[in-house]
Structures are given as C-alpha cells and as structure tokens.
Scaffold this active site. Structure first.
Site, PDB file in Angstrom:
ATOM      1  CG  ASP A 170      49.107 -23.849 110.662  1.00 25.69           C
ATOM      2  OD1 ASP A 170      49.261 -24.232 109.496  1.00 25.69           O
ATOM      3  OD2 ASP A 170      48.035 -23.361 111.062  1.00 25.69           O
ATOM      4  CD  GLU A 402      42.747 -29.246 113.472  1.00 22.99           C
ATOM      5  OE1 GLU A 402      43.350 -28.369 112.859  1.00 22.99           O
ATOM      6  OE2 GLU A 402      42.208 -29.047 114.594  1.00 22.99           O
TER       7      GLU A 402
END
Length: 436
Positions: A170, A402
């Site tokens: 991202d 994550e």
C-alpha cells in the site's frame, strides 16, 4: 516447539473465521474479506480444515462481478470500524458489479489460480478437491480474462493497477514520486486504522488524500476501466501483481490439463503466458539494479527502486537461471546483511527505507512465503532456508503480527511485531512453511 507454533497458528485462524464462510485478516483493524488475504489463508486452512479452505475461496468468488472482476474487499457486513467503507467505495456505480455484495471497485494481486493448485497439493482427498476446482476454476479463468481485456491498454501482456492498494504494497516508497506529480484536495475524513495501531506504523493523512482522490476519479466515471486508463494519475505496471498473474496462469493451465477438455481456455492461457513473460522480462528488468522494477505507465518511465516485489518473479518462474542468480545476489547484497532478517519489503540501503512503517521496510510473511518457494524453484536452497528460518523466528519471538522489523537489534527491550496482531496470513503461511 513446532507443534505448539502450529497449534497457536490454528487458534488464530479459527478465531478469525466468520459465520459467513470467510476469514478476517485481523480483528478490529480489518473486519471484512480481502482478496489476496483469503488466498493465502486458504492455503493454511487446507492443512487442517479443507472445508473451511473451500468456503474461503467460494465466498470470495461469490462476490465476482459479471465482467470477471474480483474486488479487493468484500463488505459482508455493516461494520463501521473501517475507513473507507462500502458507502465511500460505492461499487454499485459499475453496471456489472455484484448485486449480492457491496465491495470496493479495485482489485488485488491475482493469487487465486495458484491457490487452487496449492489446495490440490495439500489436500489428502485429491478427487474431492479436483471436483471443487472443476466447480470454481472457470471463475478464476474469467478473472484473468478480465485483466487481459480491460487492464492491458497497450496489448503487451502487462496489466496496469490504478491504485496503490491494488498492488498489495500500500504505502511503498515506490509510489512517492507519483504522489509528487499529484496535488489532491485535503479530504475531511476520520481514520479508523490509527485507533487500532500506532499511527507511526501507518500511512499519513496526506497519503490518504492521494488514495481517496484516485478513488474519487474512478467513481466519477463509474469504475469504467477505459476511462480510468485514460484519466487516473496513478497507472503502474507492478512486477508483483503481474508475477502473481503469470504464476496463476500457469496453475490454471496445469489444473485444466488435469481436469481434461477446455481446449480454448488452455490455448488462451498459453498465448497470454508467452506474451506476458516475454514483455515482463524485456520491460521490467533493470540491469543496473539487478532487479525487476515497477513501470509508471502514466508518465512512461521505469521507477528505479528495489523492493521485495522485485524478487517475486522467482515465484512465477519468470527469469532464466542466469537472471535468477543476479536477483539472488541483489537480494543478499542489499537486504541480506548479518544484522537483518530477510526479506525487508523495501531496500534497506535506500534513504526512503523505514523499518517500522507498513510497506516501507518491514518484513511481511506473505512475501517471505513467495520468496521461499521462488528461491527453492531455482535451487537456491541456502537462501530459501534462511528466509524460512527468519520467518519462523520473527513469529516465534514477536507474535503473529502483520509485519515485522527487519533489524535483528532494534534497541527495544520488549520487542513486538507491528500492525494487526493475530494476523491471519502470518498464521496460515507459517503452518504451510512448518508442514513443508
């Protein structure tokens, strides 16, 4: 120890599995179904609960649009703890969008093809899994057809992405120079991610202005691909995205061979492969950097930066052996110092590198999983084992997070991973690495 770790990973996946037949990436932070997450999650689930793995993929494909497009987020519920949600994205603007599910109007790396093949590899009951694949493979093939028809304006076998979220990476520094060409308005919005995670580990509000602006342009034109190709300020050929498509093309081809028939589909897949691999090697390889790089299609220039995406073609068998050895050398020289875990998401020797901030430097388990199998494919056993060992060590010490700091010493007495905790694909792919 190995069994304990696998059992802990199973607990994470089971806790994140939802009644609707899908797994959320992480409670609170990501309350819906994400496209490439679901693929990686299904691989982990296949090792211990094949029915859940099949549900994961079936639920994702159930949200496919009539033109073959599969969105990057499927909003299965009305959860308000995530921004931007269904009301912002307004997928209904596209005339062929799903009438059953609200979603985004963007996609993510097309991993579903090779995921079906991985599920077949893992499944004990091959006949049952082949029947499942028979029932679902055409939807994945139609997704690939969508890309070749709508995302390749120059007919060169390389797909564009129109938003950084489509890349999966991202806020990578790769996009920084594109943001410099844009001056979006300052939007008034309430971030939800920073209520779950330290803001220093997430993109800034100004970065979000760019993200939202690109979506607003797409919405203005009802998510029409031709209009997006013409007008979006962000139009990129991404090596990771295209490598996942090439890997999935090959998987579909091999699965169709197994099933029998489907001659027209197999012919198309072979033609797509030939064109895509050839152009990928011609256009995206940077000799000076010894790595594959992104190409800015809007501004017609390569982006000469090295990230973990630069090595993803190893997973898809795209480089020849000689070029694969160049990639390995670049990876070890830039990313593989004795003080580092492999493989940082961005070049640690570059001034833009940030070891804590999302895709600007941390280690991601999904990328390490791809690279592990990619390195093995080319006979680079030592590097493959190092990536696997580093992945296991990070999770063992820091938890099922994550993403992770690539530095072996951070100066922190109480070390932890970053981003969402009990993160599904970290758990799922660890199971696969340990069962391998």
């Amino acid at each position: 120890m190995k069994e304990n770790l696998i059992n802990s990973a199973i607990d994470v996946l089971d806790a994140n599995f939802q009644k609707g037949g899908f797994t959320i990436p992480s409670e609170g932070l990501y309350p819906f179904q994400w496209k490439w997450d679901s693929g990686f999650i299904a691989i982990g689930l296949s090792h211990y609960n094949i029915e859940k793995a099949k549900a994961e993929i079936k639920t994702l494909l159930d949200a496919q649009w009539e033109n073959g497009f599969i969105p990057h987020i499927v909003f299965h519920n009305e959860n308000k703890s995530y921004f931007p949600g269904a009301d912002f994205h307004r997928s209904e603007l596209h005339p062929l969008s799903s009438k059953k599910f609200k979603s985004t109007g963007m996609t993510q790396p097309p991993v579903t093809g090779f995921v079906l093949q991985e599920m077949y590899r893992i499944a004990e009951d091959k006949e049952d899994m082949l029947n499942f694949i028979k029932d679902n493979i055409d939807k994945v093939y139609q997704n690939h057809g969508y890309f070749y028809k709508h995302r390749d304006p120059q007919d060169e076998g390389l797909m564009y992405i129109y938003h950084n979220w489509e890349s999966g990476t991202d806020n990578s520094p790769v996009w920084d120079d594109i943001w410099d060409t844009m001056n979006p308005p300052e939007y008034n919005f309430e971030r939800k991610d920073t209520t779950h995670v330290d803001a220093s580990q997430r993109p800034s509000n100004r970065e979000y202005d760019h993200y939202l602006h690109i979506i607003e342009i797409a919405k203005e034109h009802n998510y029409d691909d031709a209009k997006i190709a013409e007008l979006s300020p962000f139009l990129v050929q991404d090596p990771l995205f295209n490598a996942m498509l090439i890997k999935s093309n090959q998987a579909l081809l091999e699965l169709y061979e197994l099933i029998g028939g489907k001659e027209a589909e197999k012919l198309n897949l072979r033609q797509w492969q030939k064109k895509s691999i050839s152009r990928f090697n011609q256009k995206l390889f940077n000799k000076e950097l010894g790595a594959y790089v992104h190409y800015d299609l809007r501004n017609e220039k390569a982006i000469p930066l090295v990230s973990s995406s630069s090595f993803s073609p190893l997973f898809a068998g795209i480089p020849d052996q000689e070029r694969a050895e160049i990639l390995l050398k670049t990876m070890l020289d830039k990313f593989g110092g004795d003080d580092k875990y492999l493989c940082a998401s961005f070049d640690p020797t570059d001034e833009r590198f940030d070891p804590k901030k999302y895709w600007r430097g941390p280690v991601w388990i999904n990328m390490n999983w791809l690279l592990y199998y990619g390195l093995k494919n080319y006979g680079f056993a030592k590097a493959a084992e190092r990536i696997k060992a580093d992945s296991v060590e990070l999770i063992e010490r820091d938890g099922f997070f994550e993403y992770f700091d690539c530095r072996k010493e951070t100066g922190e007495s109480k070390r932890t991973g970053y981003g969402g905790n009990n993160f599904s694909w970290s758990a799922a792919l660890l199971i696969d690495l340990l069962k391998n």
